[in-house]
Motif scaffolding. Structure first.
Motif, short mmCIF file in Angstrom:
data_model
loop_
_atom_site.label_atom_id
_atom_site.label_comp_id
_atom_site.label_asym_id
_atom_site.label_seq_id
_atom_site.Cartn_x
_atom_site.Cartn_y
_atom_site.Cartn_z
N ILE A 12 0.83 -1.20 0.00
CA ILE A 12 0.00 0.00 0.00
C ILE A 12 0.87 1.26 0.00
CG2 ILE A 12 -0.25 0.19 2.50
CD1 ILE A 12 -3.04 0.75 -0.04
N TYR A 13 2.10 1.14 0.45
CA TYR A 13 3.02 2.28 0.47
C TYR A 13 3.39 2.75 -0.93
CZ TYR A 13 3.39 0.81 5.29
OH TYR A 13 3.10 0.46 6.57
N ALA A 14 3.23 1.89 -1.92
CA ALA A 14 3.51 2.28 -3.30
C ALA A 14 2.54 3.35 -3.78
CB ALA A 14 3.45 1.06 -4.22
N LEU A 15 1.37 3.40 -3.20
CA LEU A 15 0.40 4.42 -3.58
C LEU A 15 0.60 5.71 -2.79
CD1 LEU A 15 -2.76 2.16 -3.72
CD2 LEU A 15 -1.32 2.89 -5.62
N ILE A 16 1.33 5.65 -1.68
CA ILE A 16 1.48 6.81 -0.80
C ILE A 16 2.84 7.50 -0.97
CG2 ILE A 16 1.55 7.54 1.61
CD1 ILE A 16 -0.37 5.20 2.20
N PHE A 17 3.93 6.76 -0.87
CA PHE A 17 5.26 7.35 -0.81
C PHE A 17 5.71 8.12 -2.05
CE2 PHE A 17 6.65 4.23 2.68
CZ PHE A 17 6.18 5.09 3.64
N PRO A 18 5.50 7.62 -3.26
CA PRO A 18 6.03 8.39 -4.40
C PRO A 18 5.44 9.80 -4.55
CG PRO A 18 5.60 6.14 -5.07
CD PRO A 18 5.03 6.31 -3.68
N ASN A 19 4.30 10.08 -3.95
CA ASN A 19 3.70 11.41 -4.06
C ASN A 19 3.97 12.30 -2.86
OD1 ASN A 19 2.62 10.82 -6.53
ND2 ASN A 19 0.67 10.14 -5.69
N LEU A 20 4.83 11.89 -1.95
CA LEU A 20 5.03 12.66 -0.73
C LEU A 20 5.85 13.93 -0.93
CD1 LEU A 20 5.59 10.06 2.12
CD2 LEU A 20 3.65 11.53 1.73
N LEU A 21 6.53 14.06 -2.04
CA LEU A 21 7.30 15.27 -2.26
C LEU A 21 6.36 16.46 -2.39
CD1 LEU A 21 9.89 13.92 -4.82
CD2 LEU A 21 10.20 14.28 -2.38
N MET A 22 6.74 17.58 -1.84
CA MET A 22 5.88 18.76 -1.82
C MET A 22 5.74 19.33 -3.22
SD MET A 22 3.99 20.74 -0.16
CE MET A 22 4.17 21.00 1.55
N ASN A 23 4.55 19.71 -3.56
CA ASN A 23 4.25 20.32 -4.84
C ASN A 23 4.59 21.82 -4.76
OD1 ASN A 23 3.15 21.18 -7.22
ND2 ASN A 23 1.18 20.17 -6.91
N ALA A 24 5.29 22.35 -5.73
CA ALA A 24 5.69 23.76 -5.72
C ALA A 24 4.48 24.68 -5.76
CB ALA A 24 6.62 24.04 -6.89
N PHE A 25 3.43 24.27 -6.45
CA PHE A 25 2.21 25.08 -6.50
C PHE A 25 1.61 25.24 -5.11
CE2 PHE A 25 -2.45 25.21 -6.92
CZ PHE A 25 -2.57 26.46 -7.51
N ASN A 26 1.61 24.18 -4.31
CA ASN A 26 1.08 24.26 -2.95
C ASN A 26 1.91 25.18 -2.08
OD1 ASN A 26 -0.83 22.43 -3.78
ND2 ASN A 26 0.09 20.69 -2.73
N VAL A 27 3.22 25.16 -2.24
CA VAL A 27 4.10 26.02 -1.46
C VAL A 27 3.84 27.49 -1.80
CG1 VAL A 27 6.50 26.68 -1.05
CG2 VAL A 27 5.87 24.27 -1.19
N ASN A 82 -7.14 10.62 -7.60
CA ASN A 82 -7.10 10.53 -9.06
C ASN A 82 -5.87 9.82 -9.58
OD1 ASN A 82 -9.55 11.82 -9.50
ND2 ASN A 82 -8.60 13.83 -9.38
N ASP A 83 -4.94 9.47 -8.71
CA ASP A 83 -3.68 8.87 -9.15
C ASP A 83 -3.88 7.40 -9.47
OD1 ASP A 83 -0.98 8.61 -9.71
OD2 ASP A 83 -0.53 8.01 -7.65
N TRP A 84 -3.73 7.05 -10.71
CA TRP A 84 -3.78 5.65 -11.11
C TRP A 84 -2.45 5.20 -11.68
CZ3 TRP A 84 -2.75 5.13 -16.27
CH2 TRP A 84 -2.97 6.24 -17.08
N LEU A 85 -1.57 6.14 -11.96
CA LEU A 85 -0.30 5.80 -12.58
C LEU A 85 0.62 5.04 -11.62
CD1 LEU A 85 0.87 6.18 -15.35
CD2 LEU A 85 1.98 8.25 -14.56
N GLN A 100 -9.25 3.64 -8.98
CA GLN A 100 -8.86 4.32 -10.21
C GLN A 100 -8.15 3.38 -11.17
OE1 GLN A 100 -10.12 7.15 -10.71
NE2 GLN A 100 -10.78 7.45 -8.61
N VAL A 101 -7.34 2.48 -10.64
CA VAL A 101 -6.66 1.51 -11.51
C VAL A 101 -7.67 0.56 -12.12
CG1 VAL A 101 -4.96 -0.37 -11.55
CG2 VAL A 101 -4.48 1.70 -10.25
N LEU A 102 -8.64 0.11 -11.32
CA LEU A 102 -9.68 -0.78 -11.84
C LEU A 102 -10.51 -0.09 -12.92
CD1 LEU A 102 -10.91 -2.54 -8.60
CD2 LEU A 102 -9.59 -3.53 -10.45
N LEU A 103 -10.87 1.16 -12.70
CA LEU A 103 -11.66 1.90 -13.69
C LEU A 103 -10.86 2.12 -14.97
CD1 LEU A 103 -13.41 4.55 -11.43
CD2 LEU A 103 -14.40 2.48 -12.41
#
Length: 168
Positions: A12-27, A82-85, A100-103
């Motif tokens: 389940i960490y494969a769906l969480i960890f790769p997106n943990l980097l902060m988005n510049a738009f949010n900053v 929305n992340d299915w990649l 999302q992956v199933l859809l």
């Protein structure tokens, strides 16, 4: 790197960890909110009254920043939803697939059946297969949980704006 170094393949960490980097738009959005909506006079008054940095953060800045925090939580939550990649990259166990992956797989299977390859496999679908209807049904299935959750966040937007108001 994620699968070999951090060993997140089929977890389940494969769906969480790769997106943990902060988005510049949010900053940028958060910085802009703090500079334009939290006046320095309020924090200076708290310093004069003897409040430390942590107390100013917890008692003044955070209650005034409820709208931006809930907005960022909503954006980050929508990004994860929305992340299915990442599911396609890191998960091969069908028990761990997200909705999302199933859809996405359903949509690809439908498009395959309508292509020339599907007809060569003797799939008898008739003349008018409703691909647009299937795409719209998949969109509604993906959007329905967000439509259910969003009204609960809406009250925090309004509450945060009222709490964060500064009387002049």
């Amino acid at each position: 790197m994620w699968t070999q170094l951090f060993d997140v393949k089929n977890t389940i960490y494969a769906l969480i960890f790769p997106n943990l980097l902060m988005n510049a738009f949010n900053v940028i959005m958060m910085r802009t909110y703090f500079t334009s909506n939290i006046p320095e006079a309020v924090t200076e008054a708290a310093k004069i009254d003897g409040a430390g940095e942590v107390r100013i953060l917890l008692r003044i800045v955070l209650p005034m920043s409820v709208p931006i925090v809930t907005t960022l939580i909503l954006f980050i939550g929508l990004g994860y939803w929305n992340d299915w990649l990442n599911g396609l990259y890191y998960i091969s166990d069908k028990k761990l697939y997200s909705l999302q992956v199933l859809l996405n797989k359903m949509l690809l299977d439908t498009l395959f059946m309508m292509s020339g390859l599907g007809s060569k496999l003797q799939v008898n679908l008739g003349t008018n297969f409703p691909t647009t209807a299937i795409k719209m049904a998949i969109a509604v299935m993906g959007l329905l949980p967000i439509l259910i959750v969003y009204p609960f966040f809406q009250k925090y937007f309004v509450k945060g704006i009222v709490v964060g108001a500064v009387k002049g």
